[in-house]
Design an enzyme around this catalytic site. Structure first.
Site, short mmCIF file in Angstrom:
data_model
loop_
_atom_site.label_atom_id
_atom_site.label_comp_id
_atom_site.label_asym_id
_atom_site.label_seq_id
_atom_site.Cartn_x
_atom_site.Cartn_y
_atom_site.Cartn_z
N THR A 77 16.09 10.89 9.36
CA THR A 77 15.00 10.39 8.51
C THR A 77 15.09 10.97 7.10
O THR A 77 15.00 10.24 6.11
CB THR A 77 13.64 10.75 9.13
OG1 THR A 77 13.56 10.11 10.40
CG2 THR A 77 12.50 10.26 8.26
N GLY B 12 -3.99 8.58 4.21
CA GLY B 12 -4.33 9.47 3.09
C GLY B 12 -3.51 10.75 3.15
O GLY B 12 -3.92 11.80 2.67
N TYR C 200 0.75 12.53 3.33
CA TYR C 200 1.90 12.72 2.46
C TYR C 200 2.44 11.38 1.93
O TYR C 200 2.58 11.17 0.72
CB TYR C 200 3.05 13.35 3.25
CG TYR C 200 2.95 14.83 3.49
CD1 TYR C 200 3.57 15.71 2.63
CD2 TYR C 200 2.29 15.33 4.59
CE1 TYR C 200 3.53 17.07 2.86
CE2 TYR C 200 2.24 16.69 4.83
CZ TYR C 200 2.87 17.56 3.97
OH TYR C 200 2.83 18.90 4.20
N GLU D 241 2.33 9.90 -1.87
CA GLU D 241 3.59 9.86 -2.62
C GLU D 241 3.91 8.43 -3.07
O GLU D 241 4.24 8.19 -4.23
CB GLU D 241 4.72 10.43 -1.76
CG GLU D 241 4.55 11.95 -1.57
CD GLU D 241 5.63 12.60 -0.73
OE1 GLU D 241 6.37 11.88 -0.03
OE2 GLU D 241 5.73 13.84 -0.77
N ARG E 194 -9.43 6.24 6.35
CA ARG E 194 -10.54 6.12 7.30
C ARG E 194 -11.69 7.08 7.01
O ARG E 194 -12.79 6.88 7.50
CB ARG E 194 -10.03 6.33 8.73
CG ARG E 194 -9.42 7.69 9.00
CD ARG E 194 -9.01 7.77 10.46
NE ARG E 194 -8.23 8.97 10.74
CZ ARG E 194 -7.69 9.24 11.92
NH1 ARG E 194 -7.84 8.41 12.92
NH2 ARG E 194 -7.00 10.34 12.11
N THR F 88 11.42 18.90 7.21
CA THR F 88 12.88 19.06 7.33
C THR F 88 13.34 20.52 7.37
O THR F 88 14.11 20.89 8.27
CB THR F 88 13.57 18.32 6.16
OG1 THR F 88 13.31 16.94 6.33
CG2 THR F 88 15.05 18.57 6.12
N ALA G 2 5.01 20.64 -0.01
CA ALA G 2 4.64 19.97 -1.26
C ALA G 2 4.43 18.49 -1.02
O ALA G 2 4.98 17.91 -0.08
CB ALA G 2 5.76 20.16 -2.30
N GLU H 86 4.05 30.95 -15.85
CA GLU H 86 3.50 32.24 -16.29
C GLU H 86 2.01 32.35 -15.93
O GLU H 86 1.48 33.44 -15.81
CB GLU H 86 3.71 32.46 -17.78
CG GLU H 86 2.92 31.56 -18.69
CD GLU H 86 3.21 31.80 -20.18
OE1 GLU H 86 3.14 32.96 -20.60
OE2 GLU H 86 3.50 30.83 -20.90
P1 NDP Z 1 0.17 12.45 7.54
O1 NDP Z 1 -0.09 13.14 8.82
O2 NDP Z 1 0.49 13.24 6.33
O3 NDP Z 1 -1.11 11.58 7.16
C1 NDP Z 1 -1.60 10.60 8.03
C2 NDP Z 1 -2.79 9.95 7.38
O4 NDP Z 1 -3.16 8.83 8.14
C3 NDP Z 1 -4.00 10.88 7.31
O5 NDP Z 1 -4.72 10.57 6.15
C4 NDP Z 1 -4.78 10.47 8.56
O6 NDP Z 1 -6.15 10.66 8.44
C5 NDP Z 1 -4.48 8.98 8.62
N1 NDP Z 1 -4.54 8.46 9.97
C6 NDP Z 1 -4.03 8.99 11.10
N2 NDP Z 1 -4.25 8.19 12.15
C7 NDP Z 1 -4.93 7.13 11.69
C8 NDP Z 1 -5.46 5.97 12.29
N3 NDP Z 1 -5.33 5.74 13.59
N4 NDP Z 1 -6.13 5.09 11.51
C9 NDP Z 1 -6.28 5.32 10.20
N5 NDP Z 1 -5.79 6.39 9.56
C10 NDP Z 1 -5.12 7.29 10.29
O7 NDP Z 1 1.26 11.34 7.88
P2 NDP Z 1 2.31 10.54 6.99
O8 NDP Z 1 2.54 9.28 7.74
O9 NDP Z 1 1.89 10.47 5.57
O10 NDP Z 1 3.60 11.46 7.08
C11 NDP Z 1 4.12 11.83 8.35
C12 NDP Z 1 4.68 13.22 8.32
O11 NDP Z 1 5.89 13.23 7.61
C13 NDP Z 1 3.79 14.24 7.63
O12 NDP Z 1 2.88 14.83 8.50
C14 NDP Z 1 4.76 15.23 7.08
O13 NDP Z 1 4.92 16.23 8.02
C15 NDP Z 1 6.04 14.44 6.90
N6 NDP Z 1 6.26 14.15 5.47
C16 NDP Z 1 6.45 15.19 4.61
C17 NDP Z 1 6.65 14.96 3.28
C18 NDP Z 1 6.84 16.11 2.35
O14 NDP Z 1 7.12 17.21 2.82
N7 NDP Z 1 6.66 15.94 1.04
C19 NDP Z 1 6.70 13.61 2.72
C20 NDP Z 1 6.45 12.59 3.70
C21 NDP Z 1 6.25 12.86 5.02
P3 NDP Z 1 -6.88 12.01 8.94
O15 NDP Z 1 -6.62 13.04 7.89
O16 NDP Z 1 -8.29 11.59 9.02
O17 NDP Z 1 -6.28 12.35 10.26
#
Ligand code: NDP
Length: 445
Positions: A40, A174, A176, A180, A197, A309, A339, A439
């Site tokens: 990935t 909402g 990562y 992004e 949500r 990763t 980040a 700084e």
């Molecule tokens: P995240 O876990 O970051 O965010 C998921 C989002 O979706 C949250 O806002 C969550 O809300 C919401 N959500 C979860 N379930 C539902 C649902 N059933 N219905 C509606 N909303 C929902 O997941 P991502 O998909 O953005 O990324 C996956 C993973 O990949 C991350 O956890 C991260 O570990 C990794 N990643 C890391 C990056 C980096 O290091 N820069 C970049 C991209 C991905 P709530 O908060 O309410 O649960």
């Protein structure tokens, strides 16, 4: 004797590291990958995403150039050019990863592998293989909710391959990926609507830093729909009609779901081998990455510990060191920096202010709220925010959180100080490097 000392399923960050290092220790190693070597992060995650972030940033840089004396007469973005260059770079990296494995005499099977027992597997071609140890490193996959019209939506897997740039994109989630890509598409000129949500985004980050991202994103023109849920998706003419609860229905050209990722364990034969999984399908492991079956191990997102990763790479390395390098090693999860490559990016390590207040008796925070020099001259009204969270009873820095240009680059070095248990007094005693944004870290009083 088994065919291999180690058979790795999945050639992503964790699997490749474990395979390469184990082979370097002298093990006979094979790896199976059903998609592309790299996984990935390299193929459809961190790497191509970061290249899109760089591409997106030119939108502001070209605007700002005028105040620095540069005459840039027209600004035109060609999505196909960036997309194809990014995909070509991904292809180059895939080859480099493949070369690394073959140079270490790792046998690569470009096909799916499934468990048939504690020491045996079957490849998609029908070939049966045996191994002393099996390592599952199959990662995770985007969650696509079951709803009418979901086939019209895309996940982060498809977003790198779009035929054309959407004029309007709705992004669900909402976290990562949502934040992004909201930044990326906004910079490219798409109208972005982020649907979440609740009204909390990036839940695991310091909320003061997250609030700053939200203010900046709103000012840029990114639309947020909070307490809103997507109910149904229909294609009407050439646009998508998105039926909502919690807000008015939306019209879009693309709909991206970024609502989390689930461990890739479906149909892997875990039951036949007796490997235990948790509620989300994640493989349960102990601190040595060992599953409920003594000869089977797992690292990375498939174990759903921390889906990052560098963590998967550490786990793969620790596995190889422990079982093939005669150096028992455990991963320290206590101080993992992370980040979000939003526009601007944010980064954090250690406890947020909220976590520190819950866990420690006495907490002090120091903040620096400033406009980067470059933004001042450019006339860009975008403020950075840095925050130190300090244990009031020991003066130890327990968390650093920041949003602003290059925040992830700066935080990587600052994370060493948090891990090294340095005190606020150590920061105060360090002479500033002027003029930099970093700084500010040693100038907060
Ligand atoms: P995240 O876990 O970051 O965010 C998921 C989002 O979706 C949250 O806002 C969550 O809300 C919401 N959500 C979860 N379930 C539902 C649902 N059933 N219905 C509606 N909303 C929902 O997941 P991502 O998909 O953005 O990324 C996956 C993973 O990949 C991350 O956890 C991260 O570990 C990794 N990643 C890391 C990056 C980096 O290091 N820069 C970049 C991209 C991905 P709530 O908060 O309410 O649960």
């Amino acid at each position: 004797m088994a065919d291999f000392d180690l058979f790795v399923i999945g050639a992503g960050s964790g699997g490749v590291r474990a395979a390469r290092v184990s082979a370097a220790y002298g093990a006979r190693v094979a790896i199976a990958e059903e998609h592309k070597v790299g996984g990935t992060c390299v193929i459809r995650g961190c790497v191509p995403k970061k290249l899109l972030v760089y591409g997106a940033h030119f939108a502001e840089d070209l605007d700002d150039a005028a105040m620095f004396g540069w005459d840039v007469p027209t600004k035109q973005f060609d999505w196909q050019v960036l997309r194809d260059n990014v995909l070509a770079e991904v292809g180059r990296l895939e080859e480099a990863y493949t070369d690394t494995l073959t140079n270490h005499d790792v046998t690569i099977f470009h096909e799916r592998a499934e468990l048939t027992g504690p020491n045996s597997l079957r490849l998609a071609s029908g070939k049966d293989v045996t191994a002393d140890k099996i390592l599952i490193a199959t990662g995770a996959t985007p969650v696509m909710p079951a709803m009418v019209g979901i086939e019209h939506a895309i996940s982060s897997n498809e977003v790198f391959h779009l035929e054309k740039l959407p004029k309007r994109i709705v992004i669900a989630g909402g976290g990562y990926i949502a934040n992004e890509f909201a930044g990326i598409f906004h910079q490219f000129g798409s109208h972005v609507t982020l649907v979440n949500r609740t009204d909390v985004i990036l839940r695991q980050y310091d909320q003061q830093i997250v609030d700053r991202l939200m203010q900046i994103s709103l000012r840029k023109g990114i639309d947020f729909k909070f307490h809103a849920t997507i109910e149904k998706i229909e294609r009407r003419d050439r646009a998508l009609h998105v039926t909502m609860t919690g807000c008015d229905d939306l019209e879009a050209d693309q709909l991206l779901f970024a609502t989390g990722r689930r461990p890739n364990t479906n149909g892997m034969g875990l039951d036949s081998a007796g490997v235990e999984t948790g509620e989300k399908g994640q493989i349960k492991v102990d601190s040595d990455n060992r599953t409920s079956v003594p000869s089977i191990f797992a690292v990375g997102d498939v174990t759903d510990r921390i889906q990052l990763t560098p963590v998967a790479i550490r786990e793969g390395q620790a596995f190889a060191d422990t079982f093939f390098g005669k150096t028992p090693t455990k991963v320290d999860y206590s101080c993992v920096p992370s980040a979000v490559f939003s526009h601007p990016p944010l980064a954090g390590v250690g406890m947020t202010e909220g976590q520190a207040r819950e866990k420690l008796g006495q907490v002090k925070t120091y903040t620096s709220d400033f406009r980067a020099m470059k933004n001042v001259l450019a006339g860009r009204n975008e403020r950075s925010l840095y925050k130190l969270v300090v244990d009031g009873s020991t003066d130890r820095i327990v968390g650093i959180h920041m949003i602003g240009p290059d925040a992830p680059e700066i935080l990587q070095a600052a994370a060493i100080a948090v891990r090294g248990k340095l005190k606020k007094a150590d920061f105060d005693a360090t002479i500033a490097l002027h003029p930099t944004m970093a700084e500010e870290l040693v100038l907060m009083r």
